[in-house]
Scaffold this motif. Structure first.
Motif, short mmCIF file in Angstrom:
data_model
loop_
_atom_site.label_atom_id
_atom_site.label_comp_id
_atom_site.label_asym_id
_atom_site.label_seq_id
_atom_site.Cartn_x
_atom_site.Cartn_y
_atom_site.Cartn_z
N GLU A 1 -36.30 30.47 -47.46
CA GLU A 1 -35.49 31.54 -48.06
C GLU A 1 -35.27 31.36 -49.56
O GLU A 1 -34.81 32.28 -50.24
CB GLU A 1 -34.15 31.68 -47.34
CG GLU A 1 -33.36 30.39 -47.28
CD GLU A 1 -32.22 30.47 -46.26
OE1 GLU A 1 -31.95 31.58 -45.77
OE2 GLU A 1 -31.61 29.44 -45.98
N LYS A 14 -30.94 32.31 -52.62
CA LYS A 14 -31.77 32.76 -51.50
C LYS A 14 -32.28 34.18 -51.78
O LYS A 14 -31.63 34.96 -52.47
CB LYS A 14 -30.95 32.75 -50.21
CG LYS A 14 -30.48 31.37 -49.78
CD LYS A 14 -29.66 31.46 -48.49
CE LYS A 14 -29.17 30.08 -48.07
NZ LYS A 14 -28.37 30.14 -46.81
N THR A 15 -33.43 34.47 -51.22
CA THR A 15 -33.93 35.84 -51.33
C THR A 15 -33.21 36.72 -50.31
O THR A 15 -32.95 36.29 -49.19
CB THR A 15 -35.44 35.89 -51.05
OG1 THR A 15 -35.71 35.27 -49.80
CG2 THR A 15 -36.22 35.20 -52.14
N LYS A 16 -32.91 37.93 -50.72
CA LYS A 16 -32.22 38.87 -49.84
C LYS A 16 -32.97 40.20 -49.85
O LYS A 16 -33.12 40.82 -50.90
CB LYS A 16 -30.77 39.06 -50.31
CG LYS A 16 -29.94 37.79 -50.26
CD LYS A 16 -28.53 38.01 -50.80
CE LYS A 16 -27.71 36.73 -50.78
NZ LYS A 16 -26.34 36.94 -51.33
N THR A 17 -33.43 40.61 -48.69
CA THR A 17 -34.19 41.85 -48.61
C THR A 17 -33.57 42.86 -47.66
O THR A 17 -34.21 43.83 -47.27
CB THR A 17 -35.64 41.57 -48.16
OG1 THR A 17 -35.62 40.89 -46.90
CG2 THR A 17 -36.38 40.72 -49.18
N LYS A 23 -25.59 47.92 -51.42
CA LYS A 23 -25.51 46.61 -52.07
C LYS A 23 -24.07 46.20 -52.34
O LYS A 23 -23.70 45.02 -52.23
CB LYS A 23 -26.30 46.67 -53.38
CG LYS A 23 -26.30 45.39 -54.19
CD LYS A 23 -27.22 44.36 -53.61
CE LYS A 23 -27.35 43.16 -54.54
NZ LYS A 23 -28.19 42.09 -53.94
#
Length: 483
Positions: free
Chosen positions: A297, A343-346, A432
């Protein structure tokens, strides 16, 4: 220090969106960074994807508006254009943007640019055309390319992909077969149809754009069929062969029946595969699979000092996600401890298919929500209820919003219609920041604008709050006030 000497903080492989943003960000923060590109600076988006396709879409849209000029109270007329000049205009628009991604610009930012094929020789060193370059961190941003389906004879017939059609299609074909009804196939199929080409889309699935809900895909299907695009669902190409100066494709339907298509050109738009075969990832100890490089992540690979970003990271294949990945990578390389890394958030990731009508999406669709057993309320507003859409003769489409059951929390939005790609972002921001439909409804929107679509969705939610009991209370209050 010479650019081919000493240790780099970061070596970036691939000068597409992910690589360019990573390189510029690292250099801007004072890091020593090398950028390696084997082909064209700017990668897929600039050269073979977003930029040239949207330039063609712009011309094709105007051509179609002239063709349908009676909708705007004008005399009906056929558009006059030269196919080759439309493509020339696309290349001119692309050339205007190209300097932003050029080698000269990035060298002016302090990035050492190497042109050549890179491969790992160890977890801490790569080789580029005989030059060995060491680094503390590496970023793999080599992207993806068109997948060529296993069709007997495909290697013996000429065909285009998104990587070749924009520069190698030199004259107008009378007929073209498009293999694939995803975003690339639908966008370019519609463009070519509007430019006077007879288009047939061959789609293995039962609908166009399989990632979208069926009611969304049906709107696009009806529009393409109105524009004389032939669509064959549940069918795939089995063999391809030359037939004089044309291409013959033998096809098989899921029901077992067969048919034949003949065309002057073939466009393969049947998915993407990652560009990993030349990287020698085994030498670096980096794990990968058929989707690309395996990352956690934080976008770290199995070697934590080696990152991957963009299409190669095996997630959604969007330019804007590659950009977001790169920003995460720049931060994470700089941070000395994992707990400080991002962390990546999609979960709130929008995407747009730039057909006409446009299709924009974020969050859950109905099919996905049902599959995940998520309870939701659905609010749908047809575009014909938006006054600006009516006066612009752009009533085709709708907005559908999924909200958490008995709540105004937005779970997902799909907009079909003119300017959908721009309209979706009010909902993206709302999701968001945790803003609900009630707040969207109470926000003043300028009249008449397409943006009123969002307020109207909010109004539909508010009306569900007017329960019979609440209405009785309000009726009593009004009656009391009249005494």
């Amino acid at each position: 220090m010479k650019k081919d000497e000493g240790m780099y903080n970061v070596i970036v492989i691939g000068a597409g969106t992910a690589g360019l943003v990573t390189a510029a960000g690292t250099a801007g923060l004072g890091g020593r960074v090398a950028l390696i590109e084997r082909n064209l600076m700017g990668g897929d988006c600039l050269n073979f994807g977003c930029v040239p396709s949207k330039a063609l879409i712009s011309s094709a849209r105007l051509i179609q508006q002239i063709r349908e000029s009676k909708k705007w109270g004008l005399d009906g007329q056929e558009p006059r254009f030269v196919f080759e000049r439309v493509f020339e205009r696309m290349r001119t628009r692309r050339a205007k943007i190209a300097p932003n991604d050029s080698q000269e610009r990035f060298e002016s930012l302090g990035v050492d640019v190497f042109r050549g094929e890179a491969h790992f020789i160890s977890p801490h060193e790569i080789e580029v055309d005989g030059q060995r370059l060491p680094a503390k961190n590496f970023v793999i941003g080599t992207g993806s390319r068109a997948a060529i389906p296993k069709i007997e004879g495909i290697d013996k017939v000429p065909y285009f992909t998104n990587e070749t059609i924009f520069d190698e299609l030199k004259e107008k074909p009378e007929r073209i077969i498009v293999l694939g009804g995803g975003p690339i196939g639908c966008e370019l199929g519609q463009v070519l149809a509007r430019l006077g080409v007879k288009v047939t889309i061959l789609q293995r699935a039962s609908q166009l754009l399989p990632r979208e809900d069926s009611d969304v895909a049906e709107v696009l299907q009806r529009q393409l069929e109105r524009e004389d695009v032939r669509i064959e669902f549940g069918a795939e190409a089995k063999t391809a062969a030359r037939n004089g100066n044309s291409v013959r494709v033998d096809c098989l339907r899921k029901d077992g029946s067969s048919f034949q298509l003949n065309a002057d050109a073939l466009l393969v738009a049947a998915g993407r595969i990652p560009n990993i075969d030349k990287l020698n990832l085994d030498a670096a100890g980096v794990r990968f699979n058929k989707r690309g490089v395996i990352v956690n992540e934080y976008l770290q690979t199995s070697q934590l000092h080696i990152y991957a970003a963009g299409d190669i990271a095996g997630s959604f294949q969007f330019t804007h996600l590659a950009d977001a990945h790169a920003r995460v990578v720049v931060r994470n390389i700089l941070m000395p401890l994992q707990l400080l890394r991002q962390k990546t958030k999609t979960a709130v990731l929008p995407w747009v298919t730039y057909t006409d009508p446009e299709i924009a999406h974020v969050g859950f669709g109905e099919r996905e929500a049902q599959k995940s057993n998520i309870a939701y309320d659905l609010f749908v507003v047809p575009l014909e209820e938006v006054d600006r859409a009516v006066v612009e003769s752009e009533e085709i489409g709708f907005a559908k919003v999924l909200a958490a059951k008995d709540s105004d929390k937005i779970l997902g939005v799909t907009i079909v219609g003119a300017r959908a790609g721009d309209l979706i972002h009010e909902f993206v921001l709302a999701m968001k920041t945790g803003i609900g439909l009630g707040t969207v409804a109470s926000t003043i929107h300028a009249y008449p604008t397409f943006a009123e679509l969002a307020r109207k969705v909010g109004d539909k939610y508010n009306r569900t709050r007017l329960t019979p009991r609440a209405k009785k209370v309000f009726t009593w209050l009004y009656k009391r006030a009249r005494r």
